[in-house]
Scaffold this active site. Structure first.
Site, mmCIF file in Angstrom:
data_model
loop_
_atom_site.group_PDB
_atom_site.id
_atom_site.type_symbol
_atom_site.label_atom_id
_atom_site.label_comp_id
_atom_site.label_asym_id
_atom_site.label_seq_id
_atom_site.Cartn_x
_atom_site.Cartn_y
_atom_site.Cartn_z
ATOM 1 N N HIS A 275 10.733 11.879 -32.944
ATOM 2 C CA HIS A 275 11.858 12.542 -32.269
ATOM 3 C C HIS A 275 11.369 13.921 -31.807
ATOM 4 C CE1 HIS A 275 15.920 13.341 -31.228
ATOM 5 N NE2 HIS A 275 16.500 13.413 -32.399
ATOM 6 N N HIS A 314 10.441 5.973 -24.426
ATOM 7 C CA HIS A 314 11.763 6.471 -24.777
ATOM 8 C C HIS A 314 12.696 5.281 -24.959
ATOM 9 C CE1 HIS A 314 15.430 8.879 -24.646
ATOM 10 N NE2 HIS A 314 14.647 9.905 -24.931
ATOM 11 N N ASP A 370 8.619 15.565 -24.288
ATOM 12 C CA ASP A 370 7.657 16.212 -25.188
ATOM 13 C C ASP A 370 6.232 16.220 -24.648
ATOM 14 O OD1 ASP A 370 9.454 16.872 -27.262
ATOM 15 O OD2 ASP A 370 9.532 14.773 -27.831
HETATM 16 N N1 CMC Z 1 2.447 4.530 -27.144
HETATM 17 C C1 CMC Z 1 2.048 3.231 -27.152
HETATM 18 N N2 CMC Z 1 2.897 2.197 -27.207
HETATM 19 C C2 CMC Z 1 4.206 2.479 -27.250
HETATM 20 C C3 CMC Z 1 4.695 3.806 -27.230
HETATM 21 C C4 CMC Z 1 3.757 4.854 -27.167
HETATM 22 N N3 CMC Z 1 4.144 6.116 -27.156
HETATM 23 N N4 CMC Z 1 6.039 3.779 -27.283
HETATM 24 C C5 CMC Z 1 6.384 2.502 -27.332
HETATM 25 N N5 CMC Z 1 5.285 1.704 -27.309
HETATM 26 C C6 CMC Z 1 5.252 0.240 -27.303
HETATM 27 C C7 CMC Z 1 5.629 -0.313 -28.674
HETATM 28 O O1 CMC Z 1 4.497 -0.478 -29.476
HETATM 29 C C8 CMC Z 1 6.271 -1.626 -28.300
HETATM 30 O O2 CMC Z 1 5.245 -2.531 -27.949
HETATM 31 P P1 CMC Z 1 5.413 -4.099 -28.305
HETATM 32 O O3 CMC Z 1 6.559 -4.576 -27.466
HETATM 33 O O4 CMC Z 1 4.101 -4.708 -27.945
HETATM 34 O O5 CMC Z 1 5.710 -4.166 -29.786
HETATM 35 C C9 CMC Z 1 7.028 -1.295 -27.002
HETATM 36 O O6 CMC Z 1 6.290 -0.215 -26.415
HETATM 37 C C10 CMC Z 1 8.472 -0.886 -27.202
HETATM 38 O O7 CMC Z 1 8.495 0.243 -28.095
HETATM 39 P P2 CMC Z 1 9.546 0.467 -29.244
HETATM 40 O O8 CMC Z 1 8.869 1.203 -30.351
HETATM 41 O O9 CMC Z 1 10.221 -0.829 -29.585
HETATM 42 O O10 CMC Z 1 10.580 1.388 -28.500
HETATM 43 P P3 CMC Z 1 11.691 2.285 -29.178
HETATM 44 O O11 CMC Z 1 12.772 2.419 -28.185
HETATM 45 O O12 CMC Z 1 12.049 1.770 -30.519
HETATM 46 O O13 CMC Z 1 10.936 3.680 -29.407
HETATM 47 C C11 CMC Z 1 10.086 5.855 -29.105
HETATM 48 C C12 CMC Z 1 11.083 4.799 -28.614
HETATM 49 C C13 CMC Z 1 10.336 7.160 -28.358
HETATM 50 C C14 CMC Z 1 10.331 6.117 -30.606
HETATM 51 C C15 CMC Z 1 8.649 5.348 -28.872
HETATM 52 O O14 CMC Z 1 8.438 5.147 -27.500
HETATM 53 C C16 CMC Z 1 7.610 6.289 -29.457
HETATM 54 O O15 CMC Z 1 7.289 6.193 -30.650
HETATM 55 N N6 CMC Z 1 7.029 7.231 -28.624
HETATM 56 C C17 CMC Z 1 6.089 8.205 -29.119
HETATM 57 C C18 CMC Z 1 6.837 9.342 -29.800
HETATM 58 C C19 CMC Z 1 7.543 10.229 -28.820
HETATM 59 O O16 CMC Z 1 6.988 10.650 -27.818
HETATM 60 N N7 CMC Z 1 8.805 10.574 -29.146
HETATM 61 C C20 CMC Z 1 9.610 11.501 -28.343
HETATM 62 C C21 CMC Z 1 10.783 10.830 -27.735
HETATM 63 S S1 CMC Z 1 11.603 11.822 -26.490
HETATM 64 C C22 CMC Z 1 12.277 13.190 -27.292
HETATM 65 C C23 CMC Z 1 13.104 12.900 -28.471
HETATM 66 O O17 CMC Z 1 13.808 11.920 -28.587
HETATM 67 O O18 CMC Z 1 13.060 13.729 -29.378
#
Ligand code: CMC
Length: 436
Positions: A275, A314, A370
């Site tokens: 987050h 996201h 971010d």
């Molecule tokens: N790098 C590589 N792969 C990713 C990433 C990433 N940053 N984000 C998602 N994926 C992949 C994930 O592994 C999954 O792949 P598969 O379908 O093969 O299993 C697919 O994309 C869908 O991801 P998810 O984890 O199911 O998506 P989510 O909606 O649960 O997670 C997230 C959203 C923001 C937590 C995630 O994208 C993430 O961990 N990003 C990196 C951390 C980050 O930058 N967070 C800041 C978010 S914006 C500001 C805020 O909210 O505070």
């Protein structure tokens, strides 16, 4: 004429149920059913009825809200109807905070009074300094912020009067006014520097820079470019509808606890690396990659499941985060003052390669807020540990607005999700000597 209902057929009983649909105002195609309407679907009288199962709220609206609108597919963000791009260009953080809290842009007099009221509440009780002193020299400033904002509730017992409009107004001023002071004092403590008191002649962000960076000068004058850049960053972070931190604010606040305790919970949620802690992780990641030519190897590792590309992806945006676009634009203005952050080249290369790569395209992974903010913060002289703190300060206005909206919503009650129990059925207690 088509009816605004869903017909659900229970194949266990062959019974049919008509369930009304509700709509968001915009876009009109967003529709929902009330989960409690499913409870009438039963196989017998003593059946509990059908629930919805939605870990991580992937498809569940927890409230109706009038504050922030996001269209994740199109990359649109608006506060109270105003596009984020217009606010970033023409507004200030304090004006935007007023808009978020009260629904309309302030008049000249309202803005003057609002600015005065926030500025009037920037000082903190001297005793708070004492427990900041008690933290270890390398304590994470976000940990200090979470603890000290929770502690404010002990200084203001009137904060418990959450249905008293005067009290809520006062706690709102205090929270928005004091968060920069707590954050700056936490920073000065981690640097082993004496605390710098608020200077109420300065703007909200100008005063924050003063409390962070003032040295021996009698009067600190912030660099106007950096002051404005920070103000824009604060506007961009002010609210983001029902994310993890805001959900914590509403969930914890629904127990009718005071707003300081609820903000502490929201800030704790924001602290996590998925987050608001992601900006800190982005900087660590860029530093670890070290140079542009190492980017392809890093991307390969991410695709092989060895870690995430921090600052990408996201839950809601399946397009370029509009905040990231604005941040990328202001980076150049900041670098003209501070000198270019060499990590920017690595970030640009990561973005270039990721946006052309099938893995990221297929999953609709784009830079989020971010990805570039940390590079600017670092250039401005903030250590990485301060990055989530810089997110929490402006988000406070959003948290308080969402909390107030929740409290005034007659449909809201204490948040209490259901579960689908999968554990053992009833069994009898075994004395210790009989257990194998
Ligand atoms: N790098 C590589 N792969 C990713 C990433 C990433 N940053 N984000 C998602 N994926 C992949 C994930 O592994 C999954 O792949 P598969 O379908 O093969 O299993 C697919 O994309 C869908 O991801 P998810 O984890 O199911 O998506 P989510 O909606 O649960 O997670 C997230 C959203 C923001 C937590 C995630 O994208 C993430 O961990 N990003 C990196 C951390 C980050 O930058 N967070 C800041 C978010 S914006 C500001 C805020 O909210 O505070």
């Amino acid at each position: 004429m088509a009816k605004d209902t869903l017909t659900v057929i229970d194949n266990r009983t062959n019974k049919s149920y008509e369930i009304p649909l509700m709509y968001g105002l915009y876009p009109t195609e967003s529709s929902a059913i009330r989960a409690t309407d499913l409870r009438q679907i039963k196989v017998s009288d003593d059946d509990f009825g059908v629930m919805t199962y939605d870990p991580a709220f992937m498809n569940t609206a927890s409230c109706q809200s009038k504050i922030t609108f996001i269209d994740g597919e199109k990359g649109i963000l608006r506060y109270r109807g105003y596009p984020i791009e217009e606010l970033a260009e023409r507004s200030t953080y304090l004006e935007t905070a007023y808009l978020i809290l009260y629904g309309e842009l302030p008049t000249k007099t309202e803005l003057k009074n609002w600015t005065h009221d926030i500025t009037f509440h920037t000082f903190i009780h001297e005793n708070i300094k004492k427990f900041i002193d008690g933290f270890h020299y390398d304590a994470h400033p976000m940990g200090m912020l979470v603890s000290t904002v929770a502690a404010l509730s002990t200084f203001y017992p009137d904060a418990k009067l959450i249905f008293n409009a005067e009290s809520v107004k006062k706690q709102t001023y205090r929270l928005i006014g004091k968060m920069p002071t707590l954050a700056a004092f936490a920073y000065r403590h981690s640097q082993g520097m004496p605390y710098a008191y608020p200077d109420n002649d300065l703007s909200y962000t100008g005063n924050f820079l003063n409390m962070l960076f003032k040295m021996t000068e009698l009067k600190y004058s912030p660099n106007t470019v950096l002051e404005r850049a920070l103000d824009i960053l604060f506007i961009l972070h002010a609210d983001h509808e029902q994310n993890c931190g805001t959900n914590a604010m509403r969930g914890v606040g629904s127990s009718q606890v005071d707003p300081y305790s609820a903000v502490a919970a929201a800030a704790a949620a924001l602290y996590g690396p998925l987050h608001g802690g992601a900006n800190e992780q982005v900087l660590r990641m860029l530093t670890e990659i070290g140079s542009k030519d190492k980017v392809p190897t890093f991307i390969k590792k991410v695709k092989a499941g060895e870690g995430l590309l921090m600052g990408f992806g996201h839950r809601v945006y399946k397009n370029y985060d509009p905040r990231a676009k604005i941040i990328k634009q202001i980076a150049d203005q900041v670098f003209e003052v501070t000198g270019r952050n060499p990590l920017l080249d690595i970030a640009l290369e990561l973005e270039r390669i990721a946006l052309e790569d099938e893995y990221f395209i297929k999953r609709k992974l784009y830079p989020n807020v971010d990805f570039y903010s940390g590079i600017i913060y670092q250039a401005m002289g903030f250590p990485v540990e301060m990055f989530p703190v810089l997110f929490a300060i402006p988000r406070t206005s959003g948290w308080v607005a969402q909390w107030e909206e929740m409290l005034s919503d007659p449909e809201q009650k204490i948040a209490r999700p259901r579960q689908v129990y999968q554990g053992p059925a009833q069994r009898s207690f075994l004395p210790l000597e009989q257990r194998s």
